[in-house]
Design an enzyme around this catalytic site. Structure first.
Site, short mmCIF file in Angstrom:
data_model
loop_
_atom_site.label_atom_id
_atom_site.label_comp_id
_atom_site.label_asym_id
_atom_site.label_seq_id
_atom_site.Cartn_x
_atom_site.Cartn_y
_atom_site.Cartn_z
N HIS A 1 -53.18 -15.98 -4.55
CA HIS A 1 -52.59 -15.20 -5.65
C HIS A 1 -51.09 -15.46 -5.75
CE1 HIS A 1 -51.53 -11.31 -7.79
NE2 HIS A 1 -52.48 -11.81 -8.56
N CYS A 2 -50.44 -15.60 -4.61
CA CYS A 2 -48.98 -15.79 -4.58
C CYS A 2 -48.54 -17.07 -5.29
CB CYS A 2 -48.48 -15.84 -3.14
SG CYS A 2 -48.74 -14.34 -2.19
N VAL A 3 -49.39 -18.08 -5.33
CA VAL A 3 -48.98 -19.39 -5.85
C VAL A 3 -49.60 -19.71 -7.21
CG1 VAL A 3 -48.49 -20.32 -3.56
CG2 VAL A 3 -50.78 -20.61 -4.55
#
Length: 392
Positions: A383-385
Site C-alpha cells: 500500500h505504501c508504494v
C-alpha cells in the site's frame, strides 16, 4: 484505457483526459473535542470526494527507487521487490511507474517488463507513492481533480531516524503536483501536512486517522485537531472523522493507520491484532484502535462492522534481531481491479488465515508475495508504494 503518446516510452501512450473542473470550495465546521479519541462530525463538504479504494481504478501510480543516498547497499533488493509488485499489479490494471531520469527508467523497464509503463519525465526521490503522490477526487459526472498533502519526509523523520539528508526527498515534496500536470488534472495543495498512508477513507463520508501522525508538531505545528480535521474533511469530501490512537516517535511514520486498520468498504473495517512478530507497543495500539472502531458510527450513522485478523507469530526468513524494524502487517495490501495484493511472511498458518479472511471480506482473489526487502529494509509495504487513480 483511452491514451495518447506520452513521449516517455516508445510505443507507450498515456490516456487522454476528459475536460476537468476545479475543486469545489467547501467550508466545514469542526465539532468540539471531547475525550481522548472520540469521533466528530462536520458540515457537508461539497460534491467532490475521494472514492474508496475498492471502486474501479484507471491505473496505479508507482515510483522507481534509484537513490543510493537513501538506500545505500539495499537498493538492488528494494528495486527487485518494487518490480515484483509492479508486475503483479499490472496483471489487473495499468501501472504508471515514475523513474528519475533516463538511466533509472532504463533499469525500471528492464526489471518491470513491457506490461508496466515507465515515465522518465517526472523526477522522484523514492518509491513511497502513497505518501508523496496526489489524492484524486471525483464528482460522479466524469470530473477528476486532485490534491496534495505537502509531503515533508514524514515530519523530517527520515533525517532524525536514519540520518538521510532532508534534501534527498526534495523531488518527492513536489511530485504530486507534477503527476497532476502530466495527466492534465486540476491540483490544489492542502493547508495541512501529512501522508496518504496516514488516513483511511471509505468514499462515503467517513475518514479515520491516527492522532500521532496529524496532530504532531513535526507536520502541523500550531494547528489544532479541529483545524486539521476540518481541512481533511473538506479535501476528501467527507463529513465525519474517526480519530484513533497512534504511536508517536516509534517509527518513521509516527504510526500510519494503513499498517493496522483498513476500510474494506463503507461500514466495514479490518484490524490486525496480536502476533508475536510485532512488538507489544503496536499490538497494544491495535487493541485500542479496535476498541474505538467497535464503538464508532460512520457518517451515515452505521455502527462499524469490525473484522479482525492475527499478525504473524514468526518471520522465519528474517533474523530475530531485525523483527522490531519489520512491517509484519498483512493490512498494508494494495487493492487492484481484480485482486488484493498483500504479503506472506512464512508463518504458514497465519499467512493462510490472513489470505482467507481478506478474500472473504473483499470477495476478490488475494495474491500474497514475498516482499521481505520492502517490508523489512524499507519498513513499508504494498500500500505504501502504490496510489490508485480512480476511473471516472
Amino acid at each position: 484505457m483511452s491514451i495518447r503518446n506520452s513521449g516517455d516510452n516508445p510505443g507507450i501512450t498515456r490516456r487522454s483526459m476528459l475536460a476537468r473542473t476545479g475543486m469545489v470550495a467547501a467550508a466545514v465546521a469542526a465539532a468540539p473535542v471531547i475525550g481522548a479519541f472520540p469521533t466528530s462530525t462536520a458540515a457537508a463538504a461539497g460534491t467532490w470526494r475521494v472514492p474508496g479504494e475498492e471502486t474501479p481504478h484507471e491505473c496505479t501510480w508507482m515510483a522507481w527507487p534509484s537513490s543510493t543516498t537513501i538506500w545505500s547497499t539495499d537498493l538492488a533488493k528494494i528495486q527487485a521487490d518494487i518490480a515484483k509488485l509492479a508486475k503483479e499489479v499490472a496483471k489487473y490494471e495499468p501501472v504508471m511507474m515514475l523513474a528519475d531520469g533516463s538511466t533509472a527508467a532504463s533499469k525500471a523497464r528492464t526489471m518491470c517488463g513491457s506490461t508496466v509503463t515507465v515515465v522518465s519525465s517526472i523526477p522522484v526521490s523514492d518509491c513511497w507513492m502513497r505518501d508523496t503522490g496526489p489524492l484524486f477526487t471525483v464528482d460522479g459526472t466524469g470530473g477528476l481533480s486532485s490534491f496534495g498533502l505537502n509531503f515533508n519526509a514524514w515530519g523530517e523523520n527520515a533525517t532524525s531516524f536514519y540520518g538521510i539528508p532532508a534534501s534527498a526527498y526534495n523531488k518527492d515534496r513536489v511530485v504530486a503536483g507534477k503527476i497532476a500536470t502530466y495527466i492534465d488534472v486540476p491540483f490544489a495543495k492542502a493547508s495541512v501536512v501529512g501522508e496518504g498512508g496516514g488516513i483511511e477513507y471509505d468514499g462515503d463520508g467517513t475518514l479515520m486517522a491516527t492522532e500521532s501522525c496529524w496532530i504532531n508538531s513535526n507536520r502541523n505545528p500550531g494547528k489544532s485537531r479541529s483545524q486539521i480535521e476540518a481541512e481533511l474533511l473538506a479535501r476528501f469530501g467527507a463529513t465525519k472523522m474517526i480519530w484513533l490512537p497512534g504511536v508517536k516517535g516509534y517509527d518513521v511514520t509516527d504510526g500510519h493507520i494503513d499498517g493496522t486498520a483498513r476500510y474494506i468498504k463503507p461500514g466495514v473495517v479490518m484490524v490486525q491484532l496480536g502476533g508475536a512478530a510485532r512488538e507489544d507497543v503496536w499490538n497494544r495500539n491495535a487493541d485500542a484502535i479496535r476498541n474505538v472502531l467497535a464503538n464508532a458510527t460512520d457518517a451515515k450513522g452505521r455502527r462499524l462492522q469490525v473484522l479482525t485478523i492475527q499478525g504473524p507469530d514468526t518471520l522465519p526468513r528474517i533474523s530475530r534481531g531485525k523483527w522490531a524494524d519489520f512491517l509484519s502487517s498483512y493490512m498494508n495490501w494494495t487493492v487492484t481491479n481484480g485482486a488484493i495484493i498483500t504479503t506472506q511472511f512464512g508463518d504458514t498458518a497465519r499467512d493462510a488465515a490472513a489470505k482467507s479472511a481478506i478474500a472473504a471480506a473483499y470477495g476478490r482473489p488475494v495474491v500474497q508475495l514475498n516482499l521481505d526487502a520492502l517490508y523489512g529494509n524499507g519498513g513499508g509495504g504494498a500500500h505504501c508504494v502504490t496510489m490508485q487513480e480512480p476511473k471516472v
